[in-house]
Design an enzyme around this catalytic site. Structure first.
Site, PDB file in Angstrom:
ATOM      1  N   ASP A  57       0.860  -1.184   0.000  1.00  0.00           N
ATOM      2  CA  ASP A  57       0.000   0.000   0.000  1.00  0.00           C
ATOM      3  C   ASP A  57       0.892   1.228   0.000  1.00  0.00           C
ATOM      4  O   ASP A  57       1.649   1.455   0.945  1.00  0.00           O
ATOM      5  CB  ASP A  57      -0.873  -0.047   1.263  1.00  0.00           C
ATOM      6  CG  ASP A  57      -1.785   1.152   1.423  1.00  0.00           C
ATOM      7  OD1 ASP A  57      -1.676   2.130   0.651  1.00  0.00           O
ATOM      8  OD2 ASP A  57      -2.618   1.111   2.350  1.00  0.00           O
ATOM      9  N   GLY A 110      -8.807   4.507  -7.340  1.00  0.00           N
ATOM     10  CA  GLY A 110      -7.529   3.797  -7.354  1.00  0.00           C
ATOM     11  C   GLY A 110      -6.508   4.398  -6.406  1.00  0.00           C
ATOM     12  O   GLY A 110      -6.819   4.772  -5.272  1.00  0.00           O
ATOM     13  N   ASP A 139      -5.016   7.275  -6.574  1.00  0.00           N
ATOM     14  CA  ASP A 139      -5.358   8.677  -6.292  1.00  0.00           C
ATOM     15  C   ASP A 139      -6.335   8.776  -5.123  1.00  0.00           C
ATOM     16  O   ASP A 139      -6.128   9.554  -4.179  1.00  0.00           O
ATOM     17  CB  ASP A 139      -5.952   9.300  -7.558  1.00  0.00           C
ATOM     18  CG  ASP A 139      -6.063  10.812  -7.508  1.00  0.00           C
ATOM     19  OD1 ASP A 139      -5.490  11.448  -6.610  1.00  0.00           O
ATOM     20  OD2 ASP A 139      -6.730  11.361  -8.404  1.00  0.00           O
ATOM     21  N   SER A 146      -0.494   4.758 -14.748  1.00  0.00           N
ATOM     22  CA  SER A 146      -1.268   4.477 -15.974  1.00  0.00           C
ATOM     23  C   SER A 146      -1.639   3.016 -16.175  1.00  0.00           C
ATOM     24  O   SER A 146      -2.211   2.667 -17.197  1.00  0.00           O
ATOM     25  CB  SER A 146      -0.552   5.003 -17.228  1.00  0.00           C
ATOM     26  OG  SER A 146      -0.605   6.411 -17.272  1.00  0.00           O
TER      27      SER A 146
END
Length: 175
Positions: free
Chosen positions: A16, A39, A41, A123
């Site tokens: 994490d 996600g 963010d 991405s």
């Protein structure tokens, strides 16, 4: 898994990204408006508290390949670098934009005298970048930055799932 490249330790681990208390800067896979999202963010913004969104909104908008830095607020780190990764497409300069995310984050870490930085797989979630290609770009760019780094001595890729970790470990082995 970890390797030393030009005096820099580069490591890949599953975990994490919001729980990296030994890292100076963590990187957020942000959207162009820097207003929080899902996600990575969303996880970073929840962990940092509402002041992170307030601080990042003042720096918005940014384009794919660009990055800005803010304080980390309630996170155990000094700063958060917010990178906007490209949405994968074969018709755009996405590889250059993705490499720019990593290169710009590394430069911001250097500018702020950080000894360590942690990246997610930028991405590779909803933006659809193929894992092996993204991992190769990420590791290649960071390895290239290692030869010029002054303050950054540790780069950690914190990856959420086993398949992403495996892709990044393959790329690290190749560089």
């Amino acid at each position: 898994m970890q390797r030393e490249i030009n005096g820099m330790t580069i490591e890949c681990r599953r975990g994490d990204i919001t729980d990296q208390p030994d890292i100076d800067i963590i990187v957020n896979a942000a959207n162009k408006q820097l207003k929080g999202g899902g996600g990575v963010d969303g996880a970073i913004n929840r962990a940092a508290g509402p002041k992170l969104v307030e601080a990042s909104l003042k720096r918005a908008p940014i384009e794919a390949g660009e990055a800005v830095i803010t304080d980390a607020f309630e996170l155990p780190n000094r700063h958060v670098v917010h990178c906007v990764g490209p949405v994968y497409s074969q018709s755009q300069p996405v590889a250059a934009q993705l490499a720019s995310c990593y290169r710009t984050a590394m430069q911001l870490a250097e500018d702020h005298g950080a000894a360590s930085i942690a990246f997610p797989a930028i991405s590779c979630g909803v933006y659809g970048y193929p894992l092996d290609e993204a991992a190769d770009i990420a590791l290649g760019t960071v390895a290239d930055c290692a030869s010029r780094a002054q303050s950054v001595k540790t780069v950690r890729f914190v990856l959420f799932s086993q398949d992403v970790l495996a892709a990044f470990e393959r790329a690290l082995s190749a560089h």
